[in-house]
Design a protein around this motif. Sequence first.
Motif, PDB file in Angstrom:
ATOM      1  N   THR A  14       8.583 -32.871  24.900  1.00 56.70           N
ATOM      2  CA  THR A  14       9.875 -32.502  25.457  1.00 56.70           C
ATOM      3  C   THR A  14      11.021 -32.911  24.522  1.00 56.70           C
ATOM      4  O   THR A  14      11.972 -32.147  24.323  1.00 56.70           O
ATOM      5  CB  THR A  14      10.051 -33.154  26.847  1.00 56.70           C
ATOM      6  N   ASP A  26      12.954 -31.129  30.709  1.00 55.83           N
ATOM      7  CA  ASP A  26      12.690 -32.035  31.828  1.00 55.83           C
ATOM      8  C   ASP A  26      13.833 -32.032  32.833  1.00 55.83           C
ATOM      9  O   ASP A  26      13.652 -32.382  33.989  1.00 55.83           O
ATOM     10  CB  ASP A  26      12.480 -33.483  31.340  1.00 55.83           C
ATOM     11  N   ASP A  57       7.490 -25.491  27.979  1.00 61.54           N
ATOM     12  CA  ASP A  57       7.276 -26.940  28.029  1.00 61.54           C
ATOM     13  C   ASP A  57       7.409 -27.363  29.476  1.00 61.54           C
ATOM     14  O   ASP A  57       8.452 -27.209  30.089  1.00 61.54           O
ATOM     15  CB  ASP A  57       8.325 -27.655  27.160  1.00 61.54           C
TER      16      ASP A  57
END
Length: 613
Positions: A14, A26, A57
């Motif tokens: 991330t 995130d 991701d």
Amino acid sequence: MILGTAGHIDHGKTTLVRALTGIDTDRLPEEKRRGITIELGFAPLRIDGVGTIGVVDVPGHEGFVRTMLAGATGVDLALLVVAADEGVMPQTREHLAILRLLGVSRGVVALTKCDLVDDEWRELVVEDLRGLLADTPLAAAPIVPTSSTTGEGIAELRAAIAAAAREVPVRAADDLFRMPVDRAFTIKGTGTVVTGTVWSGRLTRDATVRVLPADRAVRVRGLQTHGDQVEAAEPGHRTAVALAGVEVGEVPRGSFLVTDPSWRASTTLRADVVLLDDAPRSLGPRTAVRFHIGTADVGARVVSGDGALAPGERKLARVILDEPVVLRAGDRFVLRFASPAATIGGGIVVDPYALRRARPWSSDATVAPATRLTVALREAGDAGLDVATLPVRLGVRPRDVPDLLNRAEVLTIGGRVFAADVAASLEERLVRLVADAHRARPLEIGVSLQEVRSRLAVSAELIDAVLASATAHGSIESSGGVVRAAGWTPRLTDAQRRALVEIEETIRAAGSEPPSVSELALRFGADVADLLRLVEREGRVVPVEPERYYAATSVASLVERLRTNMAPGREYSPAELRDLLGFSRKFLIPFLEYCDRRGFTTRGATGRSWHGT
Ligand SMILES: Nc1nc2c(ncn2[C@@H]2O[C@H](COP(=O)(O)OP(=O)(O)O)[C@@H](O)[C@H]2O)c(=O)[nH]1
Ligand SMILES: [Mg+2]
């Protein structure tokens, strides 16, 4: 184009995506941005000369695996992330195994957290990595040392991604459209929106899509890729589709959007299955596994022709799914155990539309489509295959189908295709059927087309083609709805010839009250019916009743008597006609009905009037 990150938890995926794109994947869930653009875990990476790459991701190991699986044919490039301080870890191996199973063969390796290790250590980790990658499609992938803390290697990584991206072949847009749904949600004012990565083909904004396996036709009312309104979604694009008139619950994750009518969901497939070297146990026909393709995740069993699949083995097998899934030949899938969750293997779909009890084919997915078509056609036999299903069944583009059909081994009739040898053996059956019929009934001129159709019991189009072919080969003739061997004429024995003379004489002598066929058979034998049909065709006798023939001359003189004695426009009662013809009642009514059928007379309320000329 989609770039999928992969690698062990906390190795810096991330952080690296943020360094490359400026987006913190995130934090996206908390931001809960409104609108059709909500795209959890996807960050656009803009690269000159390549365009926008969607970087996937998502947090957590399971989330990663699921997203990678969803990408199956969607992920073009892998970014394998390995932290320099920890090196290769279990999830590194599992993600790499999945990339292999999915056939993702291009990518870049980022060695992250290089600020935490010295050069010597770094070299050891690189060596380790090279060993791990040696037998994988990423063997030649560049390994770029990076540090998100110092900024080391980020520019180099970007350049390496750009170089790898340029190598990715452009996907054909002229293929069948298919998109697995990874999320479905509702937006106020817009309605149901689904997101996914277009696997193949393109979707335009005015299209009607079909949702499978629910099998609902739904109109597209809006399209976005990477947050922009677009007229069409192209293969490899992250896409959000607004759908009209469908509830969010009807398009769950695991569904597919398609447009071509030949797609269908199936529960049995043939596949080329591989079990990973480190799978915990072998795979028998009763072992419950999870089958992952796209965003679908269903229970399955793998049945190979010759016993269980041992770790490290690869076999052709039949896969039976608990729920229907949309499949296409050439699709990659992954097999996992549910608990503890572990990737154990995967495979390639060889035949998405296998029959429930079908045997595994002896040809794998790498065998040319033409060969797989030959195998499928042999199996389909007289039923043949629907041409429209071939792009899905064989995993080829629609425009590649004509070449597959334009070969001597296949026969295309209307919308169906057959193995040429199926047609050839059908032609042999036809010739044999006709020859047998001639032998059984030598006095018949042939077999009715109707009987041929019901005896061969295949589609009318196929029979017509086989008849045409047999005619062209000079073995069969047909005319007037009758099929016969070329040059066939009924043949009489001397005894039959003599009997026929007597039969005709008997009928003629009996005038208006001839014996029935069964009465004649008592005297002349069982051939009588066949002999009479023969002379009927020559016009010498007339079946006034199904079982009773008159001499043609007798019929002609009886009809003549009616013609000369019936006044035009007047109806005659049966009694009057009986007197006129001199018949008994038993013969009169059938004869009058014959005259009605032939149009000599018409029946009115009180009797019959002359109608002929
Ligand atoms: N020192 C250092 N720490 C890093 C680097 N990249 C990530 N980290 C840290 O490693 C931890 C895990 O990073 P994250 O990106 O969340 O890992 P992920 O689980 O692979 O997505 C975080 O605390 C990051 O700050 C790096 O290059 N150097
Ligand atoms: Mg992360």
